[in-house]
Design a protein around this motif. Structure first.
Motif, PDB file in Angstrom:
ATOM      1  N   TRP A 254      34.988  51.332 -84.573  1.00  0.00           N
ATOM      2  CA  TRP A 254      36.202  51.608 -83.808  1.00  0.00           C
ATOM      3  C   TRP A 254      36.083  52.899 -83.000  1.00  0.00           C
ATOM      4  O   TRP A 254      36.842  53.111 -82.048  1.00  0.00           O
ATOM      5  CB  TRP A 254      37.410  51.702 -84.742  1.00  0.00           C
ATOM      6  N   ILE A 255      35.127  53.750 -83.354  1.00  0.00           N
ATOM      7  CA  ILE A 255      34.952  55.006 -82.615  1.00  0.00           C
ATOM      8  C   ILE A 255      34.589  54.734 -81.156  1.00  0.00           C
ATOM      9  O   ILE A 255      34.975  55.477 -80.252  1.00  0.00           O
ATOM     10  CB  ILE A 255      33.862  55.873 -83.296  1.00  0.00           C
ATOM     11  N   SER A 256      33.847  53.647 -80.914  1.00  0.00           N
ATOM     12  CA  SER A 256      33.406  53.304 -79.556  1.00  0.00           C
ATOM     13  C   SER A 256      34.458  52.546 -78.765  1.00  0.00           C
ATOM     14  O   SER A 256      34.244  52.242 -77.588  1.00  0.00           O
ATOM     15  CB  SER A 256      32.121  52.468 -79.626  1.00  0.00           C
ATOM     16  N   LEU A 257      35.588  52.222 -79.403  1.00  0.00           N
ATOM     17  CA  LEU A 257      36.609  51.402 -78.730  1.00  0.00           C
ATOM     18  C   LEU A 257      37.150  52.092 -77.477  1.00  0.00           C
ATOM     19  O   LEU A 257      37.347  51.448 -76.443  1.00  0.00           O
ATOM     20  CB  LEU A 257      37.748  51.088 -79.694  1.00  0.00           C
ATOM     21  N   GLY A 258      37.418  53.387 -77.562  1.00  0.00           N
ATOM     22  CA  GLY A 258      37.982  54.093 -76.419  1.00  0.00           C
ATOM     23  C   GLY A 258      37.077  54.040 -75.210  1.00  0.00           C
ATOM     24  O   GLY A 258      37.531  53.744 -74.094  1.00  0.00           O
ATOM     25  N   TYR A 259      35.780  54.322 -75.423  1.00  0.00           N
ATOM     26  CA  TYR A 259      34.822  54.282 -74.318  1.00  0.00           C
ATOM     27  C   TYR A 259      34.709  52.866 -73.760  1.00  0.00           C
ATOM     28  O   TYR A 259      34.658  52.678 -72.540  1.00  0.00           O
ATOM     29  CB  TYR A 259      33.461  54.771 -74.797  1.00  0.00           C
ATOM     30  N   ALA A 260      34.681  51.868 -74.651  1.00  0.00           N
ATOM     31  CA  ALA A 260      34.575  50.478 -74.207  1.00  0.00           C
ATOM     32  C   ALA A 260      35.783  50.078 -73.366  1.00  0.00           C
ATOM     33  O   ALA A 260      35.641  49.398 -72.333  1.00  0.00           O
ATOM     34  CB  ALA A 260      34.434  49.549 -75.415  1.00  0.00           C
ATOM     35  N   CYS A 261      36.978  50.490 -73.799  1.00  0.00           N
ATOM     36  CA  CYS A 261      38.196  50.178 -73.035  1.00  0.00           C
ATOM     37  C   CYS A 261      38.141  50.820 -71.651  1.00  0.00           C
ATOM     38  O   CYS A 261      38.488  50.180 -70.647  1.00  0.00           O
ATOM     39  CB  CYS A 261      39.431  50.672 -73.792  1.00  0.00           C
ATOM     40  N   PHE A 262      37.727  52.073 -71.611  1.00  0.00           N
ATOM     41  CA  PHE A 262      37.628  52.784 -70.339  1.00  0.00           C
ATOM     42  C   PHE A 262      36.645  52.086 -69.402  1.00  0.00           C
ATOM     43  O   PHE A 262      36.968  51.815 -68.234  1.00  0.00           O
ATOM     44  CB  PHE A 262      37.188  54.218 -70.589  1.00  0.00           C
ATOM     45  N   MET A 263      35.440  51.781 -69.882  1.00  0.00           N
ATOM     46  CA  MET A 263      34.419  51.162 -69.036  1.00  0.00           C
ATOM     47  C   MET A 263      34.829  49.767 -68.586  1.00  0.00           C
ATOM     48  O   MET A 263      34.593  49.379 -67.435  1.00  0.00           O
ATOM     49  CB  MET A 263      33.092  51.102 -69.783  1.00  0.00           C
ATOM     50  N   LEU A 264      35.437  49.004 -69.490  1.00  0.00           N
ATOM     51  CA  LEU A 264      35.870  47.643 -69.148  1.00  0.00           C
ATOM     52  C   LEU A 264      36.872  47.666 -68.006  1.00  0.00           C
ATOM     53  O   LEU A 264      36.742  46.915 -67.030  1.00  0.00           O
ATOM     54  CB  LEU A 264      36.486  46.977 -70.381  1.00  0.00           C
ATOM     55  N   MET A 265      37.864  48.541 -68.101  1.00  0.00           N
ATOM     56  CA  MET A 265      38.901  48.566 -67.069  1.00  0.00           C
ATOM     57  C   MET A 265      38.408  49.238 -65.792  1.00  0.00           C
ATOM     58  O   MET A 265      38.828  48.844 -64.694  1.00  0.00           O
ATOM     59  CB  MET A 265      40.152  49.270 -67.603  1.00  0.00           C
ATOM     60  N   MET A 266      37.514  50.217 -65.894  1.00  0.00           N
ATOM     61  CA  MET A 266      36.975  50.830 -64.687  1.00  0.00           C
ATOM     62  C   MET A 266      36.159  49.808 -63.896  1.00  0.00           C
ATOM     63  O   MET A 266      36.275  49.714 -62.666  1.00  0.00           O
ATOM     64  CB  MET A 266      36.107  52.038 -65.023  1.00  0.00           C
ATOM     65  N   THR A 267      35.340  49.021 -64.605  1.00  0.00           N
ATOM     66  CA  THR A 267      34.537  48.001 -63.936  1.00  0.00           C
ATOM     67  C   THR A 267      35.427  46.927 -63.324  1.00  0.00           C
ATOM     68  O   THR A 267      35.248  46.536 -62.165  1.00  0.00           O
ATOM     69  CB  THR A 267      33.548  47.363 -64.936  1.00  0.00           C
ATOM     70  N   SER A 268      36.400  46.444 -64.090  1.00  0.00           N
ATOM     71  CA  SER A 268      37.322  45.412 -63.583  1.00  0.00           C
ATOM     72  C   SER A 268      38.110  45.921 -62.389  1.00  0.00           C
ATOM     73  O   SER A 268      38.293  45.207 -61.396  1.00  0.00           O
ATOM     74  CB  SER A 268      38.281  44.972 -64.698  1.00  0.00           C
TER      75      SER A 268
END
Length: 395
Positions: A254-268
């Motif tokens: 879950w520690i990586s969730l924040g970074y994953a959310c950021f990258m997912l929405m930045m790319t989209s």
């Protein structure tokens, strides 16, 4: 100086293919530049372990990469302006990929620092030339497409991470991994370079600017907007995982969730950004982006729990997604300075945000805490909105 946002008054460009093929070619260069960087990032732990470097030593060595980029900003702008971005792209991406391979061959800390400096130098030539190509392609299309190019770079970040996992799973060392990526970058270069757009009158413009160039107020202001945007990106790249671990209290994966959310929405957001800009205009989009950045950070700061912080980081990713592409796009719509020179100037200012933002967060966090640091970075969103509002030339 007014900016022409209608795309109607732009220099004629020599095109050797259909618009769609040109767009795919430019996108390929963005993608493979991003893939090379992501490939290096995915193997940093292996190279660090192989050289037995401490965290502090590795952190100091990593400064060599932005140092290489910053040192060559004026040179790369001049070279691209004089010889044209298409000619520079013939060697920029291949050399960038070879510099990546050199990183895996280092046997000491000083060698790694020198190789990272070279990686930064070649990466900067890639950056200026490929963004000049992006400006040229957008001029050719007469509508916003710059965000999708940067979306290709972001998509390469995901691809690079996945490929890194696969290479590690197959027990391939960094040299073998990087050699494979480099080979594909060479193939991509010479399969697509002939479809790039030629910069008309590049040499003449470069000579003129060499004699008469002065800092332009509009370029400076766009650079400051880029500074705030890239400070936000740096804050998320370097500190989102730490925020989720130390402030949110996330455990394990879950520690990586924040970074994953950021990258997912930045790319989209980058793939959706061009259509949104076409409908409502750059000014409104950039104004809203700043407010969304503020809202996202404050949600994560005021409510530091996994669900709310994840939503907040999604908002930050979307808010930051099209800021830099829009700034670069605006460069192509002014006609006072060549795109390559303007991009070099703006990149020099913007990249300082990426370089100085994360350390500043660390210092503030040491004095107060990380929540307060993120609250300060949230104010950068307001600064973006205010500066865009004050620039009447942006439509």
């Amino acid at each position: 100086m007014a900016i022409n946002t209608s795309y109607s008054d732009v220099p004629a460009l020599k095109i050797h293919s259909t618009k769609v093929r040109v767009r795919w070619a430019v996108s390929a260069f963005y993608f493979f530049q991003g893939l090379c960087f992501a490939s290096w990032a995915s193997r940093i732990p292996d190279i660090k372990a192989a050289l037995a470097l401490s965290d502090g030593a590795m952190g100091s060595i990593l400064f060599a990469l932005p140092a290489g980029q910053m040192c060559t900003m004026p040179i790369s702008g001049y070279v691209v302006g004089k010889y044209g971005s298409k000619k520079v792209m013939h060697f920029a991406l291949p050399l960038y990929s070879l510099a990546m391979v050199v990183l895996s061959l280092c046997t000491s800390s000083w060698q790694l620092a020198a190789a990272l400096f070279l990686f930064g130098v070649t990466g900067n030539f890639c950056n200026i030339s490929v963004n000049t190509q992006g400006v040229n392609a957008e001029r050719m299309y007469h509508r916003p497409i710059m965000s999708s190019f940067h979306g290709a770079w972001s998509l390469a970040g995901f691809a690079g991470a996945l490929i890194g996992l696969l290479m590690t799973g197959f027990d391939l060392n960094p040299t073998q991994h990087f050699a494979i990526i480099s080979a594909t970058a060479f193939i991509a270069t010479y399969a697509n370079v002939k479809f790039l757009v030629e910069d008309t009158g590049a040499k003449k413009q470069a000579v003129k600017e060499k004699r008469s160039f002065k800092p332009d107020p509009l370029i400076l202001q766009l650079g400051i907007i880029g500074f705030f945007a890239m400070s936000v990106e740096g804050a998320m790249f370097d500190w989102s995982g730490v925020y989720f671990q130390d402030i949110v209290g996330a455990k394990g994966a879950w520690i990586s969730l924040g970074y994953a959310c950021f990258m997912l929405m930045m790319t989209s957001g980058r793939f959706l950004g061009d259509k949104i800009v076409a409908k409502v205009g750059k000014k409104r989009v950039m104004q809203m982006n700043g407010l969304i950045i503020l809202l996202g950070f404050m949600l994560a700061v005021i409510f530091p729990y996994v669900p709310t912080a994840a939503i907040g980081f999604l908002l930050v990713g979307f808010g930051v997604s099209t800021n830099i592409p829009n700034v670069y796009s605006l460069v192509g719509q002014q006609n006072k300075i060549s795109p390559s020179a303007a991009l070099a100037a703006i990149s020099s200012i913007s990249y300082l945000g990426f370089l100085l933002g994360p350390p500043m967060i660390g210092y503030i966090s040491e004095l107060v805490n990380l929540r307060f640091s993120y609250a300060i970075i949230a104010l950068y969103g307001i600064m973006i909105s205010v500066m865009v509002t004050r620039l009447k030339v942006i439509k």
